[in-house]
Design a protein around this motif. Structure first.
Motif, short mmCIF file in Angstrom:
data_model
loop_
_atom_site.label_atom_id
_atom_site.label_comp_id
_atom_site.label_asym_id
_atom_site.label_seq_id
_atom_site.Cartn_x
_atom_site.Cartn_y
_atom_site.Cartn_z
N ARG A 109 -45.58 -43.18 -25.77
CA ARG A 109 -45.48 -43.69 -27.14
C ARG A 109 -46.77 -43.44 -27.90
O ARG A 109 -46.76 -43.03 -29.07
CB ARG A 109 -45.17 -45.19 -27.13
N ARG A 185 -40.79 -46.53 -34.26
CA ARG A 185 -41.33 -46.06 -32.97
C ARG A 185 -42.85 -45.99 -33.01
O ARG A 185 -43.53 -46.29 -32.02
CB ARG A 185 -40.72 -44.70 -32.62
N ALA A 189 -45.52 -48.31 -30.64
CA ALA A 189 -46.65 -47.78 -29.88
C ALA A 189 -47.89 -48.63 -30.09
O ALA A 189 -48.75 -48.74 -29.21
CB ALA A 189 -46.92 -46.33 -30.28
#
Length: 317
Positions: A109, A185, A189
């Motif tokens: 990530r 996303r 992370a």
């Protein structure tokens, strides 16, 4: 008794126990769960469905991905307590291996986020060069919110999760919403180790939160992208509890037409009278306005407060 049986049956499988334990660490996509468990995605999906049916997990679709998180806290908490007690008695070798694989997911990530930022750095730098340093904006936002706990926080249009990173640690519950699965996303992370933080794919005109549920709502450089800014403010006001506050950071009126054509800015800034009108229409009272000048564009902060007295103020009285 039926609920207890559903929970026991759902956890009567080693893989589902592992999935439950992994979700206690962070929200994961089905693909990431499959990566950690070393199993196929269809098989993992079947296990996830059983956990969801028992209320121990929940699924959310974001674009082509499906993310899985823990279910209702009231249902999950006693199960987690039991598993922790049993784990103190006997260590699980699967747990050790899963933690190592989970570290690889986190690394993936982070690498994806770094690559995205590197590819878009020029675009971000071009806009940031037009106004006061973002650090000054963030400092002013923090001063307007104060340094106490913020209760339940919702960051609307969270993007990469910067507002949650700044203020989420002071919240009992922190939720970030964004329409972009790619942005979410990136935020994951950055925020995957925050137990109190939840990220949802949703529209700013239809927030995934009940009426009167939030203490603080933030719209940070989001409103100039909105086709209906007044409707976005109204939806933010809906989820605020009495006494709750909405903090908007955006541009004052300007004439940089290139931002509309190049960067998809729907509105070229907002006047304080305009924001005050939208506040008044939705039961918010203007508490504070702060202009941050520097560069071609002025960043303005508007803080609105919902009418009524918060439950926290009632308890303190």
């Amino acid at each position: 008794m039926t609920l207890a049986l559903d929970i026991v049956r759902a956890l009567a499988d080693a893989t589902r126990l592992r999935v439950f334990s992994l979700l206690r660490s962070m929200e994961l996509s089905v693909g990431e769960l499959a990566q950690v468990l070393g199993q196929s995605q269809p098989r993992v999906s079947r296990h996830v469905k059983i956990l969801c049916d028992a209320g121990l997990a929940e699924r959310r679709k974001e674009g082509s991905w499906v993310f899985v998180a823990l279910g209702d806290r009231a249902r999950v908490a006693p199960v987690a307590t039991m598993l922790d007690a049993l784990g103190d008695i006997e260590a699980d070798h699967w747990a050790v291996a899963d933690v190592a694989r989970l570290a690889a997911v986190r690394a993936d990530r982070a690498a994806s986020a770094a690559a995205w930022f590197e590819g878009h750095a020029d675009e971000w730098d071009a806009i940031r060069s037009l106004h006061v340093a973002e650090s000054e904006v963030e400092e002013a936002m923090g001063a307007m919110l104060g340094d106490g706990p913020v209760g339940t926080l919702i960051d609307i249009g969270t993007g990469t999760g910067r507002m949650l990173e700044l203020f989420g640690a002071r919240a009992g519950i922190a939720m970030g919403i964004d329409r972009s699965s790619e942005m979410l996303r990136l935020a994951r992370a950055k925020l995957d180790n925050r137990d109190n933080t939840e990220l949802r794919q949703a529209d700013l005109y239809a927030l995934p939160m009940a009426d009167d549920a939030a203490d603080i709502a933030i719209l940070h450089h989001v409103l100039h992208f909105a086709q209906q800014p007044g409707a976005a403010i109204a939806e933010a006001a809906r989820v605020l509890a009495p006494g709750g506050r909405l903090l908007i950071a955006d541009f004052a009126p300007h004439d940089r037409e290139d931002l509309r054509t190049r960067d998809a800015h729907t509105r070229l800034g907002f006047g304080s009278d305009q924001i005050a009108g939208w506040f008044a229409n939705t039961g918010l009272q203007m508490s504070e306005i702060r202009d941050l000048k520097g560069g071609e564009l002025t960043v303005t902060l508007w803080l609105g407060r919902k009418s009524g007295t918060s439950l926290r103020e009632v308890k303190a009285a």
